[in-house]
Design a protein around this motif. Structure first.
Motif, PDB file in Angstrom:
ATOM      1  N   MET A  78      12.653  14.659   7.044  1.00 53.06           N
ATOM      2  CA  MET A  78      13.256  15.300   5.876  1.00 53.06           C
ATOM      3  C   MET A  78      13.789  16.693   6.212  1.00 53.06           C
ATOM      4  SD  MET A  78      13.371  13.283   3.350  1.00 53.06           S
ATOM      5  CE  MET A  78      12.795  11.614   3.180  1.00 53.06           C
ATOM      6  N   ALA A  79      13.145  17.377   7.152  1.00 51.36           N
ATOM      7  CA  ALA A  79      13.565  18.730   7.511  1.00 51.36           C
ATOM      8  C   ALA A  79      14.890  18.761   8.262  1.00 51.36           C
ATOM      9  CB  ALA A  79      12.488  19.418   8.348  1.00 51.36           C
ATOM     10  N   ALA A  80      15.401  17.599   8.633  1.00 48.39           N
ATOM     11  CA  ALA A  80      16.655  17.544   9.389  1.00 48.39           C
ATOM     12  C   ALA A  80      17.859  17.985   8.560  1.00 48.39           C
ATOM     13  CB  ALA A  80      16.876  16.134   9.932  1.00 48.39           C
ATOM     14  N   THR A  81      17.750  17.932   7.227  1.00 45.33           N
ATOM     15  CA  THR A  81      18.861  18.341   6.362  1.00 45.33           C
ATOM     16  C   THR A  81      18.334  19.234   5.241  1.00 45.33           C
ATOM     17  OG1 THR A  81      18.644  16.499   4.807  1.00 45.33           O
ATOM     18  CG2 THR A  81      20.061  16.144   6.753  1.00 45.33           C
ATOM     19  N   ALA A  82      19.218  20.042   4.678  1.00 43.96           N
ATOM     20  CA  ALA A  82      18.840  20.887   3.537  1.00 43.96           C
ATOM     21  C   ALA A  82      18.424  20.014   2.361  1.00 43.96           C
ATOM     22  CB  ALA A  82      19.997  21.806   3.150  1.00 43.96           C
ATOM     23  N   GLU A  83      19.135  18.903   2.145  1.00 48.01           N
ATOM     24  CA  GLU A  83      18.796  17.990   1.053  1.00 48.01           C
ATOM     25  C   GLU A  83      17.384  17.415   1.253  1.00 48.01           C
ATOM     26  OE1 GLU A  83      20.809  14.207  -1.233  1.00 48.01           O
ATOM     27  OE2 GLU A  83      21.010  14.295   0.944  1.00 48.01           O
ATOM     28  N   GLY A  84      17.057  17.072   2.488  1.00 49.10           N
ATOM     29  CA  GLY A  84      15.735  16.536   2.796  1.00 49.10           C
ATOM     30  C   GLY A  84      14.636  17.562   2.600  1.00 49.10           C
ATOM     31  N   ARG A  85      14.874  18.805   3.040  1.00 48.31           N
ATOM     32  CA  ARG A  85      13.875  19.867   2.849  1.00 48.31           C
ATOM     33  C   ARG A  85      13.609  20.092   1.370  1.00 48.31           C
ATOM     34  NH1 ARG A  85      16.754  21.736   7.188  1.00 48.31           N
ATOM     35  NH2 ARG A  85      18.111  23.060   5.926  1.00 48.31           N
ATOM     36  N   GLU A  86      14.675  20.106   0.572  1.00 49.53           N
ATOM     37  CA  GLU A  86      14.534  20.300  -0.870  1.00 49.53           C
ATOM     38  C   GLU A  86      13.778  19.132  -1.495  1.00 49.53           C
ATOM     39  OE1 GLU A  86      17.355  20.238  -4.825  1.00 49.53           O
ATOM     40  OE2 GLU A  86      18.258  20.836  -2.922  1.00 49.53           O
ATOM     41  N   GLU A 110       0.819  -1.209   0.000  1.00 52.16           N
ATOM     42  CA  GLU A 110       0.000   0.000   0.000  1.00 52.16           C
ATOM     43  C   GLU A 110       0.860   1.268   0.000  1.00 52.16           C
ATOM     44  OE1 GLU A 110      -3.897   1.613  -0.004  1.00 52.16           O
ATOM     45  OE2 GLU A 110      -3.195  -0.396  -0.332  1.00 52.16           O
ATOM     46  N   VAL A 111       1.856   1.336   0.911  1.00 55.77           N
ATOM     47  CA  VAL A 111       2.617   2.574   1.092  1.00 55.77           C
ATOM     48  C   VAL A 111       4.116   2.297   1.068  1.00 55.77           C
ATOM     49  CG1 VAL A 111       3.043   4.522   2.648  1.00 55.77           C
ATOM     50  CG2 VAL A 111       0.751   3.553   2.496  1.00 55.77           C
ATOM     51  N   PHE A 112       4.835   3.133   0.346  1.00 58.98           N
ATOM     52  CA  PHE A 112       6.299   3.118   0.346  1.00 58.98           C
ATOM     53  C   PHE A 112       6.724   4.303   1.201  1.00 58.98           C
ATOM     54  CE2 PHE A 112      10.272   3.692  -2.580  1.00 58.98           C
ATOM     55  CZ  PHE A 112      11.099   3.238  -1.570  1.00 58.98           C
ATOM     56  N   HIS A 113       7.179   4.021   2.427  1.00 58.39           N
ATOM     57  CA  HIS A 113       7.618   5.104   3.310  1.00 58.39           C
ATOM     58  C   HIS A 113       9.094   5.383   3.036  1.00 58.39           C
ATOM     59  CE1 HIS A 113       7.672   7.853   6.676  1.00 58.39           C
ATOM     60  NE2 HIS A 113       8.855   7.346   6.971  1.00 58.39           N
ATOM     61  N   VAL A 114       9.373   6.570   2.555  1.00 59.85           N
ATOM     62  CA  VAL A 114      10.730   6.971   2.197  1.00 59.85           C
ATOM     63  C   VAL A 114      11.357   7.706   3.374  1.00 59.85           C
ATOM     64  CG1 VAL A 114      12.103   8.381   0.614  1.00 59.85           C
ATOM     65  CG2 VAL A 114      10.102   7.148  -0.234  1.00 59.85           C
ATOM     66  N   ASP A 115      12.556   7.273   3.776  1.00 62.66           N
ATOM     67  CA  ASP A 115      13.258   7.970   4.853  1.00 62.66           C
ATOM     68  C   ASP A 115      14.626   8.480   4.421  1.00 62.66           C
ATOM     69  OD1 ASP A 115      14.631   5.598   4.704  1.00 62.66           O
ATOM     70  OD2 ASP A 115      14.132   4.928   6.718  1.00 62.66           O
ATOM     71  N   ASP A 116      14.928   8.349   3.145  1.00 63.10           N
ATOM     72  CA  ASP A 116      16.202   8.804   2.596  1.00 63.10           C
ATOM     73  C   ASP A 116      15.926   9.898   1.565  1.00 63.10           C
ATOM     74  OD1 ASP A 116      18.568   9.159   1.139  1.00 63.10           O
ATOM     75  OD2 ASP A 116      19.086   7.036   1.195  1.00 63.10           O
ATOM     76  N   PRO A 117      16.446  11.104   1.778  1.00 62.79           N
ATOM     77  CA  PRO A 117      16.194  12.192   0.821  1.00 62.79           C
ATOM     78  C   PRO A 117      16.620  11.852  -0.606  1.00 62.79           C
ATOM     79  CG  PRO A 117      17.257  13.060   2.786  1.00 62.79           C
ATOM     80  CD  PRO A 117      17.252  11.565   2.918  1.00 62.79           C
ATOM     81  N   ARG A 118      17.656  11.046  -0.755  1.00 60.36           N
ATOM     82  CA  ARG A 118      18.103  10.677  -2.110  1.00 60.36           C
ATOM     83  C   ARG A 118      17.039   9.880  -2.853  1.00 60.36           C
ATOM     84  NH1 ARG A 118      23.513   8.088  -0.066  1.00 60.36           N
ATOM     85  NH2 ARG A 118      21.897   7.394   1.349  1.00 60.36           N
ATOM     86  N   ILE A 119      16.316   9.035  -2.126  1.00 59.01           N
ATOM     87  CA  ILE A 119      15.248   8.257  -2.756  1.00 59.01           C
ATOM     88  C   ILE A 119      14.088   9.173  -3.125  1.00 59.01           C
ATOM     89  CG2 ILE A 119      13.537   6.424  -2.389  1.00 59.01           C
ATOM     90  CD1 ILE A 119      15.653   5.009  -0.662  1.00 59.01           C
ATOM     91  N   LEU A 120      13.753  10.103  -2.231  1.00 61.41           N
ATOM     92  CA  LEU A 120      12.672  11.045  -2.533  1.00 61.41           C
ATOM     93  C   LEU A 120      13.048  11.944  -3.706  1.00 61.41           C
ATOM     94  CD1 LEU A 120       9.847  11.803  -1.673  1.00 61.41           C
ATOM     95  CD2 LEU A 120      10.832  13.389  -0.011  1.00 61.41           C
ATOM     96  N   LYS A 121      14.315  12.351  -3.776  1.00 56.28           N
ATOM     97  CA  LYS A 121      14.772  13.165  -4.903  1.00 56.28           C
ATOM     98  C   LYS A 121      14.721  12.380  -6.213  1.00 56.28           C
ATOM     99  CE  LYS A 121      18.161  16.123  -4.601  1.00 56.28           C
ATOM    100  NZ  LYS A 121      19.447  16.772  -4.321  1.00 56.28           N
ATOM    101  N   ALA A 122      14.886  11.075  -6.145  1.00 58.09           N
ATOM    102  CA  ALA A 122      14.855  10.252  -7.359  1.00 58.09           C
ATOM    103  C   ALA A 122      13.499  10.317  -8.044  1.00 58.09           C
ATOM    104  CB  ALA A 122      15.208   8.804  -7.026  1.00 58.09           C
ATOM    105  N   VAL A 123      12.447  10.454  -7.268  1.00 59.83           N
ATOM    106  CA  VAL A 123      11.110  10.535  -7.849  1.00 59.83           C
ATOM    107  C   VAL A 123      10.708  11.978  -8.131  1.00 59.83           C
ATOM    108  CG1 VAL A 123       9.692  10.662  -5.758  1.00 59.83           C
ATOM    109  CG2 VAL A 123       8.844   9.423  -7.748  1.00 59.83           C
ATOM    110  N   ALA A 124      11.557  12.922  -7.762  1.00 60.91           N
ATOM    111  CA  ALA A 124      11.222  14.341  -7.910  1.00 60.91           C
ATOM    112  C   ALA A 124      11.279  14.830  -9.351  1.00 60.91           C
ATOM    113  CB  ALA A 124      12.145  15.191  -7.038  1.00 60.91           C
TER     114      ALA A 124
END
Length: 193
Positions: free
Chosen positions: A92-100, A4-18
């Motif tokens: 995600m807010a813990a790092t600039a990369e995560g916020r972006e 059902e849900v893919f919980h992303v905890d790595d900003p690099r993975i979230l950026k990959a789908v951005a």
């Protein structure tokens, strides 16, 4: 979809789908099921080379996989593994990369909402009176706690899934973009936070 849900905890993975095309590809596969790079290229007005590359990137980061139910051995069909992607804005807010990384999906949702509204307004005369009357937006400002807002998201999501299942075989059913947004406003009298 397997999960059902893919919980992303790595900003690099979230950026990959951005990437805008990756977002569209993932959305298309989630909404319409498995497809080849060539089929997706035709639907999205892109080259099959571009769709193929971005599909492989989405698979690399765990969003997609090869569909085991191929129509023939030569084709490579892709399918979404999860129905939804989620992340913790606090994490995600813990790092600039995560916020972006977390900001992009929000902006993309706003762009998609604007496009959907503009398309509906432009094509309003093509829809039945029932759809014209049912479609729309509203906003209500109410006092809620963070826990209530979180519960509201969960309840509305569950209701939407129930409604989609109920209307699955209804000939009048169409894909409908439903957006739920909740953002606190500063209350000068009470402070904030």
């Amino acid at each position: 979809m397997d999960h059902e849900v893919f919980h992303v905890d790595d900003p690099r993975i979230l950026k990959a789908v951005a990437h805008p095309l990756r977002t569209r590809l993932l959305g298309e596969l989630r909404a319409n099921g498995p497809a080849t790079a060539t089929e997706l290229a035709g639907r999205l007005g892109e080259s099959s080379g571009a769709t193929s590359y971005h599909l492989r990137q989405l698979a690399r980061y765990g969003f997609l996989e090869a569909d085991p139910d191929r129509r023939d051995r030569r084709e490579r069909r892709w399918r979404a593994i999860h129905r939804f992607t989620s992340w913790s804005d606090v994490e995600m807010a813990a790092t600039a990369e995560g916020r972006e990384a977390a900001a992009f999906p929000r902006r993309r949702q706003l762009e998609k909402l604007t496009a959907d509204v503009e398309n509906f307004e432009r094509e309003c005369d093509l829809w039945s009176e029932a759809w014209v009357e049912a479609a729309g937006m509203s906003d209500v400002v109410v006092r809620l706690s963070p826990a209530t807002v979180a519960s509201l998201y969960e309840r509305v999501s569950a209701m939407l899934l129930e409604a989609a299942e109920r209307d699955r075989d209804d000939p009048d059913a169409r894909p409908v973009a439903v957006v739920l947004a909740a953002h606190p406003r500063r209350d000068p009298a009470a402070g904030h936070g």
